[in-house]
Design a protein around this motif. Structure first.
Motif, PDB file in Angstrom:
ATOM      1  N   THR A 112      -7.246   0.982  -0.146  1.00 14.62           N
ATOM      2  CA  THR A 112      -7.158   0.742   1.290  1.00 14.62           C
ATOM      3  C   THR A 112      -7.593  -0.659   1.700  1.00 14.62           C
ATOM      4  O   THR A 112      -7.223  -1.128   2.754  1.00 14.62           O
TER       5      THR A 112
ATOM      6  N   HIS B 292      -3.148   4.017   7.859  1.00 14.95           N
ATOM      7  CA  HIS B 292      -3.644   4.121   6.480  1.00 14.95           C
ATOM      8  C   HIS B 292      -5.054   4.698   6.405  1.00 14.95           C
ATOM      9  O   HIS B 292      -5.565   4.907   5.326  1.00 14.95           O
ATOM     10  N   THR B 293      -5.679   4.897   7.536  1.00 15.73           N
ATOM     11  CA  THR B 293      -7.060   5.388   7.497  1.00 15.73           C
ATOM     12  C   THR B 293      -7.246   6.736   8.155  1.00 15.73           C
ATOM     13  O   THR B 293      -8.265   7.356   8.000  1.00 15.73           O
TER      14      THR B 293
ATOM     15  N   HIS C 298       0.819  -1.194   0.000  1.00 14.99           N
ATOM     16  CA  HIS C 298       0.000   0.000   0.000  1.00 14.99           C
ATOM     17  C   HIS C 298       0.865   1.261   0.000  1.00 14.99           C
ATOM     18  O   HIS C 298       1.825   1.371   0.765  1.00 14.99           O
TER      19      HIS C 298
ATOM     20  N   ASP D 137       0.135   5.263   0.440  1.00 14.01           N
ATOM     21  CA  ASP D 137      -0.884   6.229   0.810  1.00 14.01           C
ATOM     22  C   ASP D 137      -0.641   7.550   0.085  1.00 14.01           C
ATOM     23  O   ASP D 137       0.458   8.104   0.147  1.00 14.01           O
TER      24      ASP D 137
ATOM     25  N   ASN E 156      -6.253   9.277  -1.221  1.00 14.85           N
ATOM     26  CA  ASN E 156      -6.707   8.777   0.068  1.00 14.85           C
ATOM     27  C   ASN E 156      -7.145   9.863   1.045  1.00 14.85           C
ATOM     28  O   ASN E 156      -8.066   9.658   1.827  1.00 14.85           O
ATOM     29  N   ARG E 157      -6.459  11.019   1.026  1.00 13.79           N
ATOM     30  CA  ARG E 157      -6.775  12.053   2.005  1.00 13.79           C
ATOM     31  C   ARG E 157      -6.460  13.439   1.459  1.00 13.79           C
ATOM     32  O   ARG E 157      -5.678  13.589   0.527  1.00 13.79           O
TER      33      ARG E 157
ATOM     34  N   ASN F 286      -2.748   2.237  -3.986  1.00 15.50           N
ATOM     35  CA  ASN F 286      -3.200   3.067  -2.869  1.00 15.50           C
ATOM     36  C   ASN F 286      -4.596   2.666  -2.403  1.00 15.50           C
ATOM     37  O   ASN F 286      -5.209   3.350  -1.602  1.00 15.50           O
TER      38      ASN F 286
END
Length: 337
Positions: A324, A333-334, A52, A54, A107-108, A322
């Motif tokens: 999740t 990762h979250t 993964h 991120d 992701n963010r 990437n």
């Protein structure tokens, strides 16, 4: 024992639960061949982070006029860099940017503002923004608004922010060489306040500002002591008009060695590529294979970055993702920025 075998032994010990401490002999990270460190970093990364990577993006929601004198920064009012200056952006523009990043698969998303601290009506506007994004979007929300109070961190968390970004920048020893308008302890205090209000903290720094290798090791250990699980490593891209203008860029090997020993010292963290990624060959490919499990992507403040599409294609080429689903079961990762 050869340096190569010593690195292999240390890798196994970390896989079995050992963690590097400040009192340990850290010379192996400087003396061992880079290839040996990279092999160990690769093994640690695969064990603790899987495949993964991120990806996060940022928007510079308030630019320039910063009262602080950080020598690397284009937005400081102490320097003449020609950076664009503007007040807090309209909510519609920020949300449109966040939605575009979500749709691109990032992701963010983080709102970043210049200045010592975001306060008053602009802080309230940021809270309104986070609340609106929390209702309309699914992307994880991060924030970077300087030196805030406990009450402000509590409000950010209530508004839907999961992670706060606040770099320590360098070692305690070297920090006064790059900033005198606030202290290293101000940064540590801010990080602990954010953590105390339930926010994950994303914190790292900049290498290539004139610090020593020992300073870089010290920064890595300090972040481990703080329990940081998202660590951006930026390589200085000296900006004209700042006091660091003209400083020679780091070599690819210097950056890769730093990333490798950050992985050893912070084995479970997301080691995140930031500014200066293009100083590494093939758009940072060796970093993703040997220690880095995250990256800032898209438009990166005052430094050139990599587009989201380019990063998605690179991850696919390297057999990384990437996505999740199926990644390690912790908060890194979250919830980290």
């Amino acid at each position: 024992m050869t340096k190569e075998n010593a690195v292999k032994k240390l890798t196994k010990e970390i896989l079995c639960g050992r963690r590097i401490k400040r009192e340990d002999d850290l010379s192996i990270f400087l003396d061992a061949p880079l290839e040996a460190l990279q092999e160990g970093a690769h093994e640690l990364q695969r064990q603790f982070c899987g495949r993964h990577i991120d990806l996060c993006t940022i928007i510079n929601a308030r630019s320039g006029h910063c009262s602080e004198d950080c020598k690397y920064c284009a937005q400081s009012a102490h320097h003449r860099t020609g950076v664009e200056e503007y007040a807090f952006l309209a909510q519609e523009e920020i949300i449109a940017n966040a939605r575009a990043n979500e749709e691109a698969g990032v992701n963010r998303f983080s709102i970043v503002t210049s200045g010592r601290a975001l306060a008053g009506k602009e802080f309230d506007a940021a809270l309104d923004c986070y609340r609106a994004m929390r209702k309309k979007l699914h992307i994880d929300l991060c924030a970077s608004h300087g030196i805030l109070s406990r009450e402000q961190f509590r409000a950010l968390r209530a508004a839907g922010v999961t992670s706060y970004h606040h770099n320590i920048e360098t070692s305690r020893r070297f920090f006064p060489e790059i900033c005198t308008s606030h202290t290293y302890d101000d940064r540590i205090r801010t990080i602990r306040l954010a953590q105390g209000e339930g926010l994950n903290v994303c914190s790292g720094g900049i290498i290539g500002m004139g610090e020593t290798w020992e300073d870089r090791l010290d920064m890595a250990v300090s972040l481990a002591e703080l329990g940081i699980e998202s660590i951006p490593i930026n390589s200085l891209m000296a900006i004209p008009g700042t006091p660091l203008e003209g400083r020679t860029p780091l070599t690819s090997d210097e950056i890769l060695r730093t990333i490798a020993f950050f992985r050893f010292i912070n084995p479970t963290a997301n080691i995140r590529l930031g500014a200066g990624r293009k100083l590494i060959e093939d758009n940072g490919t060796p970093a993703f294979l040997y220690g880095a499990s995250a990256s800032i992507t898209g438009n990166m403040l005052t430094t050139s970055g990599t587009t989201i599409a380019e990063d998605m294609a690179l991850l696919q080429r390297l057999g990384l993702s990437n996505e999740t689903a199926g990644t390690r079961q912790d908060t890194a990762h979250t919830a980290n920025g």
